[in-house]
Design a protein around this motif. Structure first.
Motif, PDB file in Angstrom:
ATOM      1  N   ARG A 101       0.778  -0.966   0.036  1.00 27.89           N
ATOM      2  CA  ARG A 101       0.108   0.122  -0.096  1.00 27.89           C
ATOM      3  C   ARG A 101       0.884   1.197  -0.064  1.00 27.89           C
ATOM      4  O   ARG A 101       0.581   2.355  -0.695  1.00 27.89           O
ATOM      5  CB  ARG A 101      -0.868  -0.023   1.180  1.00 27.89           C
ATOM      6  CG  ARG A 101      -1.931  -1.161   1.304  1.00 27.89           C
ATOM      7  CD  ARG A 101      -2.770  -0.971   2.567  1.00 27.89           C
ATOM      8  NE  ARG A 101      -3.611  -0.189   2.213  1.00 27.89           N
ATOM      9  CZ  ARG A 101      -5.099  -0.212   1.951  1.00 27.89           C
ATOM     10  NH1 ARG A 101      -5.617  -1.267   1.808  1.00 27.89           N
ATOM     11  NH2 ARG A 101      -5.733   0.940   1.837  1.00 27.89           N
TER      12      ARG A 101
ATOM     13  N   THR B 173       2.172   1.818  -3.543  1.00 27.94           N
ATOM     14  CA  THR B 173       1.067   2.025  -4.731  1.00 27.94           C
ATOM     15  C   THR B 173       0.669   3.648  -4.266  1.00 27.94           C
ATOM     16  O   THR B 173      -0.119   4.144  -5.030  1.00 27.94           O
ATOM     17  CB  THR B 173      -0.156   1.233  -4.696  1.00 27.94           C
ATOM     18  OG1 THR B 173      -0.227   0.823  -3.412  1.00 27.94           O
ATOM     19  CG2 THR B 173       0.322  -0.165  -5.362  1.00 27.94           C
TER      20      THR B 173
ATOM     21  N   LEU C 146      -1.251   4.166  -1.561  1.00 27.54           N
ATOM     22  CA  LEU C 146      -2.510   4.098  -0.910  1.00 27.54           C
ATOM     23  C   LEU C 146      -2.472   4.605   0.711  1.00 27.54           C
ATOM     24  O   LEU C 146      -3.255   5.263   1.282  1.00 27.54           O
ATOM     25  CB  LEU C 146      -3.380   2.864  -0.933  1.00 27.54           C
ATOM     26  CG  LEU C 146      -3.925   2.378  -2.108  1.00 27.54           C
ATOM     27  CD1 LEU C 146      -4.290   0.918  -2.313  1.00 27.54           C
ATOM     28  CD2 LEU C 146      -5.342   3.172  -2.192  1.00 27.54           C
TER      29      LEU C 146
ATOM     30  N   LEU D 252       0.895   6.604 -12.328  1.00 25.65           N
ATOM     31  CA  LEU D 252      -0.114   5.494 -11.967  1.00 25.65           C
ATOM     32  C   LEU D 252      -0.011   4.334 -12.562  1.00 25.65           C
ATOM     33  O   LEU D 252      -0.211   3.291 -12.291  1.00 25.65           O
ATOM     34  CB  LEU D 252      -1.430   5.995 -11.785  1.00 25.65           C
ATOM     35  CG  LEU D 252      -1.809   7.092 -10.739  1.00 25.65           C
ATOM     36  CD1 LEU D 252      -3.197   7.708 -11.007  1.00 25.65           C
ATOM     37  CD2 LEU D 252      -1.602   6.768  -9.328  1.00 25.65           C
TER      38      LEU D 252
ATOM     39  N   MET E 110      -1.491  -3.563  -9.624  1.00 24.37           N
ATOM     40  CA  MET E 110      -1.876  -4.417  -8.490  1.00 24.37           C
ATOM     41  C   MET E 110      -2.838  -5.510  -8.787  1.00 24.37           C
ATOM     42  O   MET E 110      -3.790  -5.261  -9.473  1.00 24.37           O
ATOM     43  CB  MET E 110      -2.582  -3.587  -7.289  1.00 24.37           C
ATOM     44  CG  MET E 110      -2.210  -4.296  -6.214  1.00 24.37           C
ATOM     45  SD  MET E 110      -1.954  -3.182  -4.686  1.00 24.37           S
ATOM     46  CE  MET E 110      -2.556  -4.135  -3.362  1.00 24.37           C
TER      47      MET E 110
ATOM     48  N   TYR F 100      -4.901  -8.796  -7.138  1.00 24.77           N
ATOM     49  CA  TYR F 100      -5.511  -8.978  -5.609  1.00 24.77           C
ATOM     50  C   TYR F 100      -5.891 -10.441  -5.522  1.00 24.77           C
ATOM     51  O   TYR F 100      -5.788 -11.194  -6.242  1.00 24.77           O
ATOM     52  CB  TYR F 100      -6.767  -8.219  -5.427  1.00 24.77           C
ATOM     53  CG  TYR F 100      -6.729  -6.961  -5.394  1.00 24.77           C
ATOM     54  CD1 TYR F 100      -6.741  -6.085  -6.472  1.00 24.77           C
ATOM     55  CD2 TYR F 100      -6.185  -5.993  -4.464  1.00 24.77           C
ATOM     56  CE1 TYR F 100      -6.583  -4.839  -6.871  1.00 24.77           C
ATOM     57  CE2 TYR F 100      -6.191  -4.922  -4.363  1.00 24.77           C
ATOM     58  CZ  TYR F 100      -6.271  -4.134  -5.463  1.00 24.77           C
ATOM     59  OH  TYR F 100      -6.193  -2.807  -5.709  1.00 24.77           O
TER      60      TYR F 100
ATOM     61  N   ALA G  78     -12.247  -8.613  -6.617  1.00 24.60           N
ATOM     62  CA  ALA G  78     -11.229  -7.961  -7.462  1.00 24.60           C
ATOM     63  C   ALA G  78     -11.973  -7.617  -8.458  1.00 24.60           C
ATOM     64  O   ALA G  78     -11.459  -6.461  -9.233  1.00 24.60           O
ATOM     65  CB  ALA G  78      -9.909  -8.852  -7.608  1.00 24.60           C
ATOM     66  N   LEU G  79     -12.918  -8.179  -8.903  1.00 27.07           N
ATOM     67  CA  LEU G  79     -13.615  -7.879 -10.279  1.00 27.07           C
ATOM     68  C   LEU G  79     -15.074  -7.448  -9.983  1.00 27.07           C
ATOM     69  O   LEU G  79     -15.694  -7.989  -9.209  1.00 27.07           O
ATOM     70  CB  LEU G  79     -13.356  -8.955 -10.969  1.00 27.07           C
ATOM     71  CG  LEU G  79     -12.148  -9.491 -11.492  1.00 27.07           C
ATOM     72  CD1 LEU G  79     -12.585 -10.988 -12.140  1.00 27.07           C
ATOM     73  CD2 LEU G  79     -11.459  -8.686 -12.160  1.00 27.07           C
TER      74      LEU G  79
ATOM     75  N   ARG H 225      -6.106  -7.437 -16.495  1.00 23.84           N
ATOM     76  CA  ARG H 225      -6.405  -5.889 -16.218  1.00 23.84           C
ATOM     77  C   ARG H 225      -5.218  -5.068 -15.675  1.00 23.84           C
ATOM     78  O   ARG H 225      -4.780  -4.003 -16.159  1.00 23.84           O
ATOM     79  CB  ARG H 225      -7.468  -5.837 -15.044  1.00 23.84           C
ATOM     80  CG  ARG H 225      -7.853  -4.412 -14.732  1.00 23.84           C
ATOM     81  CD  ARG H 225      -8.988  -4.351 -13.739  1.00 23.84           C
ATOM     82  NE  ARG H 225      -8.553  -4.921 -12.221  1.00 23.84           N
ATOM     83  CZ  ARG H 225      -9.484  -5.228 -11.386  1.00 23.84           C
ATOM     84  NH1 ARG H 225     -10.655  -4.813 -11.448  1.00 23.84           N
ATOM     85  NH2 ARG H 225      -8.828  -5.807 -10.230  1.00 23.84           N
TER      86      ARG H 225
ATOM     87  N   MET I 274     -14.345  -3.217  -1.348  1.00 23.83           N
ATOM     88  CA  MET I 274     -14.003  -4.248  -2.365  1.00 23.83           C
ATOM     89  C   MET I 274     -12.748  -3.687  -3.072  1.00 23.83           C
ATOM     90  O   MET I 274     -12.461  -2.685  -3.287  1.00 23.83           O
ATOM     91  CB  MET I 274     -15.247  -4.289  -3.239  1.00 23.83           C
ATOM     92  CG  MET I 274     -16.394  -4.935  -2.756  1.00 23.83           C
ATOM     93  SD  MET I 274     -16.223  -6.600  -2.659  1.00 23.83           S
ATOM     94  CE  MET I 274     -17.819  -6.865  -1.532  1.00 23.83           C
ATOM     95  N   ASP I 275     -11.904  -4.844  -3.405  1.00 22.09           N
ATOM     96  CA  ASP I 275     -10.799  -4.593  -4.167  1.00 22.09           C
ATOM     97  C   ASP I 275     -11.017  -3.829  -5.518  1.00 22.09           C
ATOM     98  O   ASP I 275     -10.118  -3.023  -5.962  1.00 22.09           O
ATOM     99  CB  ASP I 275     -10.041  -5.674  -4.543  1.00 22.09           C
ATOM    100  CG  ASP I 275      -9.494  -6.417  -3.092  1.00 22.09           C
ATOM    101  OD1 ASP I 275      -9.326  -7.751  -2.957  1.00 22.09           O
ATOM    102  OD2 ASP I 275      -9.166  -5.670  -2.036  1.00 22.09           O
ATOM    103  N   TYR I 276     -12.029  -4.106  -6.010  1.00 21.69           N
ATOM    104  CA  TYR I 276     -12.202  -3.472  -7.590  1.00 21.69           C
ATOM    105  C   TYR I 276     -12.314  -1.921  -7.519  1.00 21.69           C
ATOM    106  O   TYR I 276     -12.058  -1.126  -8.385  1.00 21.69           O
ATOM    107  CB  TYR I 276     -13.167  -4.126  -8.453  1.00 21.69           C
ATOM    108  CG  TYR I 276     -14.468  -4.228  -7.834  1.00 21.69           C
ATOM    109  CD1 TYR I 276     -15.185  -5.347  -7.419  1.00 21.69           C
ATOM    110  CD2 TYR I 276     -15.638  -3.031  -8.059  1.00 21.69           C
ATOM    111  CE1 TYR I 276     -16.437  -5.347  -6.848  1.00 21.69           C
ATOM    112  CE2 TYR I 276     -16.803  -3.198  -7.348  1.00 21.69           C
ATOM    113  CZ  TYR I 276     -17.149  -4.384  -6.759  1.00 21.69           C
ATOM    114  OH  TYR I 276     -18.461  -4.311  -6.369  1.00 21.69           O
TER     115      TYR I 276
ATOM    116  N   ALA J 145      -8.767  -0.723  -7.166  1.00 16.92           N
ATOM    117  CA  ALA J 145      -8.258  -0.894  -8.386  1.00 16.92           C
ATOM    118  C   ALA J 145      -8.472   0.295  -9.315  1.00 16.92           C
ATOM    119  O   ALA J 145      -7.751   0.881  -9.914  1.00 16.92           O
ATOM    120  CB  ALA J 145      -8.626  -2.045  -9.193  1.00 16.92           C
TER     121      ALA J 145
ATOM    122  N   LEU K  49      -6.916   3.350  -7.811  1.00 20.73           N
ATOM    123  CA  LEU K  49      -5.506   3.549  -8.197  1.00 20.73           C
ATOM    124  C   LEU K  49      -5.082   3.985  -9.636  1.00 20.73           C
ATOM    125  O   LEU K  49      -4.365   4.165  -9.971  1.00 20.73           O
ATOM    126  CB  LEU K  49      -4.690   2.119  -7.921  1.00 20.73           C
ATOM    127  CG  LEU K  49      -4.371   2.039  -6.223  1.00 20.73           C
ATOM    128  CD1 LEU K  49      -3.855   0.815  -6.027  1.00 20.73           C
ATOM    129  CD2 LEU K  49      -3.573   2.989  -5.952  1.00 20.73           C
ATOM    130  N   ARG K  50      -6.399   3.598 -10.513  1.00 21.80           N
ATOM    131  CA  ARG K  50      -6.149   3.809 -11.833  1.00 21.80           C
ATOM    132  C   ARG K  50      -6.419   5.398 -12.071  1.00 21.80           C
ATOM    133  O   ARG K  50      -5.642   6.019 -12.892  1.00 21.80           O
ATOM    134  CB  ARG K  50      -7.292   3.343 -12.530  1.00 21.80           C
ATOM    135  CG  ARG K  50      -7.053   2.887 -13.883  1.00 21.80           C
ATOM    136  CD  ARG K  50      -8.313   2.302 -14.607  1.00 21.80           C
ATOM    137  NE  ARG K  50      -8.612   1.123 -14.142  1.00 21.80           N
ATOM    138  CZ  ARG K  50      -9.883   0.694 -13.896  1.00 21.80           C
ATOM    139  NH1 ARG K  50     -11.017   1.615 -14.260  1.00 21.80           N
ATOM    140  NH2 ARG K  50     -10.384  -0.272 -13.333  1.00 21.80           N
TER     141      ARG K  50
END
Lengths: 318, 565, 353
Positions: free
Chosen positions: B325, B328, B330, B357, B362, B364, B370-371, B434, C244-246, C249, C252-253
């Motif tokens: 983190r 990146t 965060l 960026l 990353m 996950y 993650a999606l 991605r 949630m991770d997305y 993501a 961060l984009r």
């Protein structure tokens, strides 16, 4: 133990702060009145002379903040000022009415709470059976019906057609306790119908949620008989959500009381509030609102504190 | 482990068929499994998730979980009694007394409202095997045998006051309370750290030996099952694949699937070196914490060179994810900085421009979170391409197709799908695509294979390795699994409690001398040798393993040779 | 023994036997218990009570059949996706949908359906029902039925407007609070807590006493009262999504706030929000009806169900059910919406398991 006291204390403090903020809102809302309060009260008879006198009398010439603190001071000592309409101290008007409402609410609660909880637990255990589904439809119907609908139906049948109970719940001091119960039965029953439905549904949801926990399955896998699983494993963890449900519904009872009192012409504080609003008797309105809000906050507080006190993780900290 | 003499048959399962209720239909979960267990025998049930191992475990007790049912054709015979035709009362009489169950999560399976020892004595008291005082003394004795700290008083605590590994052992003790003939262990160490796992494994094995209890040991970890079981049965999608004694199965697996499981840890990418490469990411003396909390990272420094993989290893709470983190952006560090190609990276991601960026992506751990489930694959992959490279229309579609090819998924098949239609491994590949869509130079892989089954994880690792070679990507691979580290890492960074304990090329890390913590970690990972655990305990003694040992070690300790431990 | 009694019992018994024969356990249980109950009640209370139960059962059976037919109708005209969902709908939900449909038709086509105007005085006070007036006249001599139909527009329309306003405010602020976090989240949360600490009816009465009972005041007051509830729910649902991770993501984009809310958070929050809309509508509707009943809501001569109950309340003492009709109209709509919402919640929670 110190952890819990801290949490409870914080919660109490927050409740007090919210009550204070609400008192500010209640008081200053009247300030928002378009036009002049005195004029609005006098209506037709608003000559310049009268308006000036009334303003003097109501103390409207003092700055708002000052008046707020004066009012607050009075409230703490149970002096809510004087009614615009009757010129009598507000306290004398609503004091007895508050007792009446309290009686009615207690009457309803005493019947509703045990009934709803027991029914709720039974329905949760018999989940998805026909009994459960019928109960679901009935409770849903009950909570969807406005209180006056239920009230009038009850009057129609129990009072007019069968003459079992009086339609108008008028009270006087000379009644025996039994007669009191008789007179107030119908309004209490209306309240019971509304609140029981809510409580039962919430209890059912809480118990079902509880029964899905892994430790309940573990108890079953240890060979514990079903009744013991409920009593020894589920129940100790059920107090927290049940207390929460009960307190929240008692808070909900407050709103229902107003409508029921009007339907049955019951001399309670709800009826007083409605009358005061139609007559724009602001001191009475403010006083009633404050009392209702305080009771509501108190019950919500009880729900939160109850949840804290019955949480085993908080009772036995690391 | 006991030797397999022909003792009486305790559990005989024939043609077990179990159905599960999903989306208004009953479908077969277990499709005809046979199982024979003798008294005192330990059988390992191994397979991937969804293979139905837990369901079989519960069925052995005649218990069908909520939403499942055991069909009539099945036969479950326990010590001569047919469970499928027995009454519920008869079945219940067995549970806890003759067959006991140890669940995967002890924290969730203990009732938070009662003390541990009260739950322990519930069984013996109910079945009238002991009186209360006797039962309590027996409990303390069991806690002692299981090497729990403070056995005299630990039982009198509440479950939330005891740590995970200790609670798991307490649950094992509870299972032993009625001296059952059979215990079913349902993935008891899956949720525990490697160092904690050792203590629990040793404890379970000892107690099963001491009381000559039969056991069904359910797990997906091959090395663990090798330590615990006499016999191993392999399951795949509700069907039996192979069964054999442990030694035989490890040395001579017959079926293809079994062989593929055993071969899983064989992939190893060749070690890359730093010569001829530039440093890409440099973490310098980073201290970090969350808003008002305690320090999570303390003076963390390491470098990642382009095109290389740095594996960051540690147990939960070591600070690996926090470091990611920080890199990146965060979590801006309190002290220290992160350099990219020699230039300082703005500490907060909001201060970085698109180009910066883009460089750092990353992937996950959990593909489910993650999606975005409501977005099509084409857009999940396409959005970064559009966002960074300004592609649109046909060019965008081509790029998406190209990426799908890169991750070995057929473009025409997956373009218009939603994440919910894909398997775990496929979703993870989409996550990789991605990340690739942004054309980064550096990717953080946060435990990307930890939630996947062995076989699928292997595929992902191979893919990542290939991509690294083709696209010259640098990886920061966060993991707690040392086998993965051995597979793909070029360099290793070991972290404990927020500090870097040791770092260096992979080869160096796996040979002594190393830091006591690394030493502990390395030795705590189960190997495919059935005698591994026994040898380890003999060499080191239990005091030097497990939670207790890891608490004694400090990041500042000097390096040691194994025999000094 | 009248023909009615014989006919009634035979019908019930035949139905129970059929249900048992076809192995419909739950249907059999219901019909047979009904038979037993009627039997007991019949003995205790006499024919009058039996008729009452028969009528009640008949009404329920009729409702069930209508719901069933309506559900099949919807399945036929809906797209395949919707049809699949509709097939799982229980009879109660179908009944609810039918009720909503009927009310919608009544509201939209009111001028064509109602035989008379809402303020037209066509008869003497409390005249009984006849060919001209389906439900008789109210206390001023206006046609009850027409007023009932026009009332749909006023009562339901008002509630719908207020709910939509509350919803827009609450959900917007909820999404913002979840996406931004930090002090905005805290502040909005506290404000919501304070507003929710005042009982809704009391707050409404307070505002009405000051600003007077006019339509705009009611709408604004009610929206303010119910917006916090919507806020809390949206905040909770969006809050679950935001971790949630997305989402990380996307952040961060470098994606902006509006993209996050529009494309990532909102699509994953719609199901519970729709259910919440239904629930809030019920609360609002009941509150407005209550206010009108107290004389502080929609003012006469506008036809509104709450005030219609109040105006005709005296009829109760004569044993007439006329004042109950508008009250029943209120209850029916609320029940219908609740059934549908109940089904939706059931589905979305079932899916999670």
């Amino acid at each position: 133990m110190g952890d819990i006291l801290g949490l409870v204390g914080k919660r109490l403090g927050m409740g007090l702060v919210i009550l204070l903020i609400i008192s500010i809102i209640i008081f200053f809302m009247v300030e928002l009145l378009p036009g002049d309060i005195a004029e609005a009260v006098l209506g037709q008879g608003a000559t310049e002379e009268n308006v000036r006198n009334l303003r003097e009398q109501m103390g409207l010439n003092d700055p708002a903040l000052f008046r707020y603190f004066e009012w607050l001071k009075g409230v703490v000592m149970f002096d809510f000022g004087r009614s615009i309409v009757t010129q009598e101290p507000v306290m004398s008007v609503i004091g007895e009415r508050f007792r009446n409402t309290l009686f009615l609410a207690t009457y309803a609660a005493v019947i509703a709470v045990p009934f709803a909880i027991i029914l709720g637990v039974i329905v949760a255990l018999l989940r998805n059976s026909i009994f459960d589904r019928v109960a679901n439809v009935l409770t849903l119907t009950s909570i969807s019906s406005p209180e006056f609908f239920l009230g009038y139906i009850l009057i129609l049948f129990f009072s007019i057609k069968w003459g079992m109970f009086p339609a108008i719940a008028s009270l006087n001091d000379s009644m025996s306790f039994f007669e009191l119960l008789n007179r107030t039965f119908l309004p209490a029953l209306t309240l019971v119908l509304v609140v029981t439905a809510h409580m039962m549904r919430m209890t059912r949801a809480a118990i079902i949620n509880l029964l899905a926990s892994p430790y309940i399955e573990m108890a079953k896998l240890k060979g514990t008989p079903p009744w013991k699983v409920i009593v020894r494993h589920a129940l100790p963890n059920a107090w927290a959500p049940i207390i929460n449900v009960v307190a929240l519904n008692l808070a909900y009872l407050i709103t229902g009381v107003v409508l029921v009192e009007v339907v049955f012409v019951y001399p309670g504080i709800g009826q007083a509030l409605v009358d005061a609003v139609s007559k724009r008797d602001f001191p009475v309105v403010q006083a009633c609102c404050l009392i209702f809000a305080a009771t509501f906050i108190l019950l919500n507080l009880a729900a939160d504190v109850g949840a804290i006190l019955t949480n085993p993780r908080l009772r036995h900290p690391k | 482990m006991t030797d397999k003499t022909k003792k009486d048959i305790l559990l005989k399962i024939r043609n077990l068929k179990i159905q599960g209720y999903t989306e208004e239909n009953w479908i077969d979960i277990i499709k005809g499994v046979d199982l024979t267990l003798h008294r005192g025998e330990v059988m390992g049930l191994i397979g991937e998730s969804g293979a139905g191992k837990s369901t079989i475990g519960a069925a052995a007790m005649g218990y069908a979980r909520d939403g499942t049912r055991i069909t009539e054709e099945s036969s479950i015979e326990f010590d001569g009694m047919e469970l499928t035709t027995a009454t519920e009362g008869e079945r219940r009489a067995l549970r806890g007394k003759r067959i006991a169950y140890v669940a995967q999560s002890a924290a969730a399976s203990f009732n938070p409202a009662h003390k541990i020892i009260d739950q322990h004595t519930e069984g013996p008291l109910h079945y009238r095997l002991k009186k209360r005082m006797e039962a309590q003394e027996d409990a303390i004795d069991l806690y002692n045998r299981l090497r729990l700290p403070n056995p005299e008083e630990i039982g009198f605590r509440y479950p939330h006051q005891v740590s995970g590994g200790q609670l798991q052992r307490a649950m094992t003790a509870m299972a032993m309370s009625c001296r059952p003939d059979l215990i079913i262990f349902d993935e008891p160490t899956t949720a525990l750290d490697v160092t904690t796992q050792i203590e629990v494994l040793a404890a379970i094995r000892d107690i099963v030996d001491q009381f000559n209890t039969a056991a069904l040991y359910i797990t997906h970890d091959l090395a663990v099952v090798a330590q615990m079981a006499d016999t191993i049965k392999v399951l795949l999608k509700g069907e039996e694949v192979e069964e054999a004694s442990t030694k035989e199965m490890l040395s001579n697996p017959k079926e293809e699937y079994t062989k593929s499981l055993w071969a899983v840890r064989s992939f190893e990418s060749p070690q890359r070196k730093r010569e001829g490469r530039q440093p890409l990411i440099q973490v310098k003396n980073v201290d970090a914490a969350y808003s008002a909390g305690p320090k999570i990272l303390d003076d963390v420094s390491f470098d990642i060179y382009e095109g290389m993989t740095v594996a960051v290893v540690g147990e939960s709470g070591s600070g690996k994810s926090t470091t990611a983190r920080v890199i990146t952006g965060l979590l801006p560090p309190q002290k220290g900085e992160v350099l990219f190609k020699g230039e300082p990276f703005p500490a907060d991601y909001k201060d970085r421009n698109k180009e910066q960026l883009r460089q750092c992506q990353m992937i996950y751990q959990s593909a489910d979170t993650a999606l975005n489930p409501k977005v099509k694959i084409s857009e999940i992959i396409g959005r970064p391409a559009k966002f960074y490279s300004g592609l649109s229309g046909v060019a965008l579609k081509n790029r998406v197709d190209q990426l799908l090819d890169l991750i070995e998924l057929e473009p025409s098949q997956y373009y218009n799908r939603y994440p919910s239609e894909l398997s775990g491994g496929q979703k993870q590949r989409i996550g990789i695509a991605r990340a690739l869509a942004a054309e980064p130079s550096f990717i953080v892989c946060d435990e990307v294979t930890s939630a996947l089954d062995q076989l699928v994880a292997e595929g992902i690792l191979r893919l990542l390795d290939r991509l690294q070679n083709e696209l010259n990507l640098a990886y920061m691979f966060i993991t707690h699994d040392l086998a993965t580290v051995r597979s793909i890492a070029d360099e290793v960074v070991v972290m404990q409690n927020g500090r870097v304990v040791e770092q260096g090329p992979k080869g160096e890390m796996f040979t002594p001398p190393h830091h006591p913590y690394t030493d502990l970690l390395l030795s705590s990972v189960p190997e495919m040798d059935p005698d591994w655990l026994t040898t380890l305990l003999e060499e080191r003694g239990l005091e030097n393993l497990g939670e207790a040992a890891s608490n004694k070690i400090n990041p500042g300790d000097k390096k040691i040779m194994p025999q000094d431990a | 023994m009248s023909i009615f009694v014989i006919g009634y019992y035979s019908l019930l018994l035949i139905a129970s036997c059929l249900a048992a024969f076809y192995n419909q356990r739950s249907a059999f249980l219901m019909i047979f218990s009904l038979t037993l109950v009627s039997f007991i009640v019949g003995i205790v209370g006499g024919t009058y009570w039996l008729q009452f139960i028969a009528v009640l059962t008949g009404v329920i059976a009729l409702a069930a059949m209508v719901s069933y037919a309506f559900r099949e109708f919807l399945i036929l005209i809906a797209s395949t996706e919707m049809a699949k969902e509709l097939r799982t709908a229980p009879l109660t939900a179908a009944f609810g949908m039918f009720v909503i449909f009927t009310y919608a038709v009544a509201g939209i086509f009111a001028p064509w359906i109602a035989p008379h105007g809402e303020a037209e005085i066509i008869s003497s006070a409390f005249a009984p029902a006849d060919a001209n007036m389906l439900l008789g006249a109210d206390q001023l001599g206006r046609d009850m039925f027409s007023r009932l139909v026009y009332g749909t527009r006023n009562s339901v329309g008002l509630a719908l407007t207020a709910t939509t306003l509350a919803f827009l405010m609450g959900s917007f602020l909820g999404l913002l609070a979840a996406a931004k976090g930090g002090w905005i989240d805290n502040l909005l949360g506290r404000i919501a807590d304070v507003i929710m600490s005042i009982p809704s009816l009391i707050f409404a009465l307070l505002m009405l006493s000051i600003f007077g009972p006019s339509m705009p005041v009611i709408i604004i007051a009610v929206s303010i009262i119910y917006a916090p509830r919507v806020f809390r729910l949206t905040r909770a649902v969006a809050g679950d999504v935001v971790v949630m991770d997305y989402i990380e993501a996307a952040k961060l984009r470098g994606e902006g706030m509006w993209y996050l809310i529009r494309r990532e958070i909102l699509p994953n929050s719609t199901a519970p929000l729709i259910a919440e809309f239904g629930l809030e509508f019920c609360f609002v509707f009941l509150l407005v009806a209550g206010l009108s009943f107290l004389g502080l809501g929609i003012q006469p001569p506008t036809a509104d169900w709450g005030s219609m109950v109040r105006e005709n309340a005296t009829l109760i003492s004569f044993g007439e059910i006329t004042p109950l009709i508008p009250a029943a109209a209120i209850a029916l709509l609320t029940v219908g919406v609740n059934f549908v919402v109940d089904w939706m919640l059931h589905r979305s929670s079932g899916l999670k398991e």
